[in-house]
Design an enzyme around this catalytic site. Structure first.
Site, PDB file in Angstrom:
ATOM      1  N   PHE A 132       0.863  -1.183   0.000  1.00 30.12           N
ATOM      2  CA  PHE A 132       0.000   0.000   0.000  1.00 30.12           C
ATOM      3  C   PHE A 132       0.898   1.230   0.000  1.00 30.12           C
ATOM      4  CE2 PHE A 132      -2.205   3.595   1.748  1.00 30.12           C
ATOM      5  CZ  PHE A 132      -3.437   3.541   1.134  1.00 30.12           C
ATOM      6  N   ASP A 216       9.396   2.738   1.443  1.00 34.76           N
ATOM      7  CA  ASP A 216       8.273   3.548   1.915  1.00 34.76           C
ATOM      8  C   ASP A 216       8.215   3.383   3.431  1.00 34.76           C
ATOM      9  OD1 ASP A 216       5.864   4.557   2.738  1.00 34.76           O
ATOM     10  OD2 ASP A 216       4.686   3.711   1.097  1.00 34.76           O
ATOM     11  N   LYS A 245       3.072  10.680   7.906  1.00 38.94           N
ATOM     12  CA  LYS A 245       2.350  10.312   9.133  1.00 38.94           C
ATOM     13  C   LYS A 245       2.889  11.000  10.391  1.00 38.94           C
ATOM     14  CE  LYS A 245       0.151   5.945   7.756  1.00 38.94           C
ATOM     15  NZ  LYS A 245      -1.257   6.277   7.969  1.00 38.94           N
TER      16      LYS A 245
HETATM   17  N1  PLP Z   1       2.490   4.547   2.328  1.00 37.98           N
HETATM   18  C1  PLP Z   1       2.218   3.839   3.437  1.00 37.98           C
HETATM   19  C2  PLP Z   1       3.125   2.716   3.826  1.00 37.98           C
HETATM   20  C3  PLP Z   1       1.099   4.128   4.211  1.00 37.98           C
HETATM   21  O1  PLP Z   1       0.834   3.419   5.305  1.00 37.98           O
HETATM   22  C4  PLP Z   1       0.260   5.210   3.811  1.00 37.98           C
HETATM   23  C5  PLP Z   1      -0.955   5.529   4.571  1.00 37.98           C
HETATM   24  O2  PLP Z   1      -1.497   4.732   5.290  1.00 37.98           O
HETATM   25  C6  PLP Z   1       0.596   5.939   2.670  1.00 37.98           C
HETATM   26  C7  PLP Z   1       1.714   5.569   1.946  1.00 37.98           C
HETATM   27  C8  PLP Z   1      -0.231   7.099   2.233  1.00 37.98           C
HETATM   28  O3  PLP Z   1      -0.083   8.173   3.128  1.00 37.98           O
HETATM   29  P1  PLP Z   1      -1.166   9.341   3.187  1.00 37.98           P
HETATM   30  O4  PLP Z   1      -2.438   8.739   3.723  1.00 37.98           O
HETATM   31  O5  PLP Z   1      -0.570  10.385   4.099  1.00 37.98           O
HETATM   32  O6  PLP Z   1      -1.337   9.859   1.797  1.00 37.98           O
END
Ligand code: PLP
Length: 386
Positions: A132, A216, A245
């Protein structure tokens, strides 16, 4: 306003993309939240790993108050000190290259995708099964989940999905590959720790072909796993990472951080954002980064994570505990619905957790949590079995 009134407003005016719980929070402090009737809740979700420093950390509040009364916004056509200092702090705390600040996680991923394509024009981006990476088109195209992608086709081309198998990953990377993008611990799909073998295979394949390895760390970073960045507990150093986050101490901000190799890939005009790196949010992030870098805090994340995992493992309905540090999930017995259990935890036990799927509950408390609160959360979850 009551929850019923808010639900009416939502029904009439909010585009219905969220499945909200029937609770209105009005105040937060540390690991606690309070609803509109004054009921106190124990927060073991931390706004999905956003409040690593806890709700309304006094240093974050002070930094924001101080900055918001002097200058809120100037755009990136000019200099402001907090944003530049944040770039320096982020780079020196991780990969040592350069930083592009964003407003959210998905935007940090967009920046990463553009960067690796800029470095290898037309190249593909390999992503791992169950990943994700976000909801905007590039990040969504890197998120191989049928239910999230299918309604929005056509997606951005050039993404290749690989299984969590070191040999398959090695074979999939070639001279056309711009990057391998992965979460060292997959968060949204249920706290799945990628094996060291897979990470090493990704590193070796990228070294062999000149592709970039991008981690990520939007959910794993900022101390969540017991080190400031999750990669520090793996045998691998990526070429770039994304964070968001918890970076803003509760306020919205993200960043792409590079190592030396990718530091000068973007040129002036290649990317931009009106709000990104503004002085208020960057001031909050400087404080949050400082707090989450503290070695005593990180050590306590590791020991409290073990305590929480051990407690969860004793619960009668728990089949399995997964994760690292305070990034944990439980798989529960098949006859119990995880979303229903999370809802009961909220409404009956005033414990905030969430279900990442039909059989998995995620626990990500603020990192400033104490032993008593860990034990209390386990007790409250145990009470759901009675
Ligand atoms: N990447 C990861 C691993 C995530 O957990 C999330 C959100 O849960 C995102 C990207 C996307 O972040 P945002 O919700 O701030 O756009």
């Amino acid at each position: 306003m009551s929850v019923a009134e808010l639900q009416e407003l939502e029904r009439d005016y909010a585009i219905p993309t969220y499945a909200r719980n029937p609770v209105e929070f009005v105040r937060g402090l540390g690991c606690r939240l309070w609803d509109d009737a004054g009921n106190e809740y124990l927060d073991f979700l931390a706004g999905i790993s956003v409040l690593n420093v806890g709700h309304c950390h006094p240093r974050v509040v002070e930094a924001v108050r101080d900055q918001v009364g002097r200058l809120t916004h100037a755009t990136n056509l000019f200099y402001t000190e907090p944003g530049m200092r944040l770039c320096q702090r982020l780079a020196s705390s991780s990969l040592g290259g350069k930083v592009f600040l964003t407003n959210s996680g998905t935007e940090a991923i967009e920046a990463a995708i553009k960067l690796v394509r800029r470095a290898r024009p037309g190249g593909t981006v390999l992503v791992v099964q169950d990943a994700f990476h976000g909801r905007t088109y590039g990040a969504l195209s890197a998120t191989p989940q049928e239910s999230k992608q299918a309604p929005f086709a056509p997606l951005v081309p050039g993404f290749v999905v690989v299984p969590k198998d070191p040999d398959a990953l090695e074979r999939a990377v070639d001279e056309q590959t711009a990057a391998v993008l992965l979460e060292p611990i997959q968060g949204e799909s249920g706290i799945n720790v990628l094996s060291d073998e897979l990470l090493v295979a990704a590193r070796q394949a990228c070294d062999r072909t000149g592709a970039a390895l991008v981690f990520d760390e939007i959910q794993t970073g900022m101390g969540r796993t017991g080190s400031l960045w999750a990669y520090e507990q793996t045998p691998v150093v990526p070429d770039a990472l994304t964070t968001a986050k918890a970076l803003g101490g509760g306020l919205p901000i993200g960043a792409l951080v590079t190592g030396d190799r990718l530091a000068d890939t973007f040129e002036t005009g290649d990317h931009g954002s009106t709000f990104a790196g503004g002085p208020v949010i960057a001031s909050a992030a400087l404080v949050a980064l400082d707090i989450c870098s503290d070695q005593d805090l990180l050590a306590s994340v590791r020991t409290l994570g073990e305590r929480l995992a051990a407690g969860l493992g004793q619960l009668s309905y728990v089949d399995r505990v997964r994760g690292r540090g305070l990034m944990l999930a439980i798989d529960i017995a098949p006859e119990i619905s995880a979303p229903a259990l999370a809802r009961r935890a909220l409404l009956e036990q005033r414990l905030v957790v969430n279900a990442t799927g039909p059989a998995t509950i995620r626990l990500e408390p603020p990192l400033i949590v104490g032993e008593d609160e860990i034990d209390e959360a386990v007790r409250r979850l145990g009470a759901l079995a009675e």
